[in-house]
Design a protein around this motif. Sequence first.
Motif, mmCIF file in Angstrom:
data_model
loop_
_atom_site.group_PDB
_atom_site.id
_atom_site.type_symbol
_atom_site.label_atom_id
_atom_site.label_comp_id
_atom_site.label_asym_id
_atom_site.label_seq_id
_atom_site.Cartn_x
_atom_site.Cartn_y
_atom_site.Cartn_z
ATOM 1 N N GLU A 1 36.513 20.926 -7.573
ATOM 2 C CA GLU A 1 36.119 22.203 -8.169
ATOM 3 C C GLU A 1 34.740 22.632 -7.667
ATOM 4 O OE1 GLU A 1 35.058 24.007 -12.602
ATOM 5 O OE2 GLU A 1 36.283 22.206 -12.429
ATOM 6 N N TYR B 1 36.144 33.080 -3.551
ATOM 7 C CA TYR B 1 35.807 32.439 -4.824
ATOM 8 C C TYR B 1 36.459 33.183 -5.985
ATOM 9 C CZ TYR B 1 33.408 30.800 -8.920
ATOM 10 O OH TYR B 1 33.154 30.288 -10.165
ATOM 11 N N PHE C 1 39.962 31.955 -6.475
ATOM 12 C CA PHE C 1 39.934 30.621 -7.082
ATOM 13 C C PHE C 1 39.613 30.712 -8.571
ATOM 14 C CE2 PHE C 1 37.222 27.150 -8.547
ATOM 15 C CZ PHE C 1 38.030 26.051 -8.340
ATOM 16 N N ALA C 2 38.553 31.442 -8.929
ATOM 17 C CA ALA C 2 38.089 31.491 -10.320
ATOM 18 C C ALA C 2 39.108 32.160 -11.233
ATOM 19 C CB ALA C 2 36.744 32.221 -10.390
ATOM 20 N N MET D 1 42.068 29.842 -11.742
ATOM 21 C CA MET D 1 41.732 28.730 -12.622
ATOM 22 C C MET D 1 41.701 29.173 -14.086
ATOM 23 S SD MET D 1 38.512 26.107 -12.558
ATOM 24 C CE MET D 1 39.384 24.828 -11.658
ATOM 25 N N GLY E 1 42.817 26.793 -7.200
ATOM 26 C CA GLY E 1 42.299 26.998 -8.554
ATOM 27 C C GLY E 1 43.356 26.762 -9.617
ATOM 28 N N SER F 1 43.292 23.740 -12.554
ATOM 29 C CA SER F 1 42.957 24.325 -13.849
ATOM 30 C C SER F 1 43.261 23.416 -15.037
ATOM 31 C CB SER F 1 43.701 25.655 -14.020
ATOM 32 O OG SER F 1 45.108 25.463 -14.000
#
Length: 386
Positions: free
Chosen positions: A226, A252, A255-256, A259, A310, A314
């Motif tokens: 992560e 990013y 990914f964020a 997640m 992500g 998670s």
Amino acid sequence: MSVDTVTAAPPRAARVATWIYFGLNGFAVGMWVVHIPNVEHATGISHSTLGLLLLVLGGAAFIGMQVAGPLADRLGQRRLVPAAGVLIGVSLFAPGFATNWWTLALALLAVGFGNGSIDVAMNSQAVVVERAYPRPIMAAFHAMWSIGGAFAALIGAAALKADVPTAVSLSVSGVVVIVVSLLAGRFLIEAPAEPSPAADEPERVAPPRKLVWKLGALAFALMLAEGVANDWAALQFRDVLGTSTSTAAYAYGAFAVAMTVGRFCTDRVAAVVGPAAIVRYGALLAAIGLTTVIVVPWVPVALVGWALFGLGLSGGVPQLFTAAGNLDPRASGALMAKVVGLGYVGLLAGPALIGALAHWMPLNLAFILPVALCAITVASASVMKR
């Protein structure tokens, strides 16, 4: 205050209160992060000095975790969680008033210790609340941390655009964290007292130390992965795929967002397939996603790869934290402190290790390290069944 009085608080209210603490923690950390450039300029320090001071923050957080774990078992989460929330709220004042490297170092010692304390305390409370529910709910708490960080990014960006002084922004944020922490604390619950064993029952033994370290090692592996995404996703787009800085931010972002969405969905999936499957197949999905990023040089496909990375990561860490907290309810906080602490070390170490490897090989190839750790997690996830 008796245990009966404490546990009379409705589990739903305690669940909402715990959501709030996770959101507050994400908000507090996020407000510090968005103001790092301003603080660096105000103190006149170099990037390298800032990097060393961030290690101070990380070390203080680790110490805070190890202190908070046993305190949660001794004092109870209902006392410790609000106290830790107040502590990180107070600590937010300090960076805005730092004028040189040593005053900033003292400020970051306070911020790190407060962050580590509330991290373990609120996760311990989350385990207690989850026990009162007939299904898993831990991952949604971690999703609220991400939501708090997103709010901090929006509010912090607005404050920076309006030229609000850093000391004012961080101080007001600290006051908000303190007030909300004190208000939400009354809705928390304590773990019910463990019944004394009957005369003919064997005394409960402590969980094997090796099992605790195995859970910690898995947390280290997943949180290292992560951390790699947090610090290197945008740089991979810019430096390897040759995109603009604005386009690189989408890496990013993919990914964020994935997640956060994954954490809101994980609990219901875990209720059906079990935590071991979440850890195993989540790590497998993460390995597939990052491998896609490594081998495919096309931006749209790479975005999908970061999103899969992500989504795969998670759900695993919340399952590991829950497992640690349930190994022995008598020492839930202390056990979680070990696992959370090792995970946090991985989160800090990941970006640094990738940076070191990138001196010797292309950035894409350096990502083989988190892929390998995800593969090891796939092979080791059976430890969750114990």
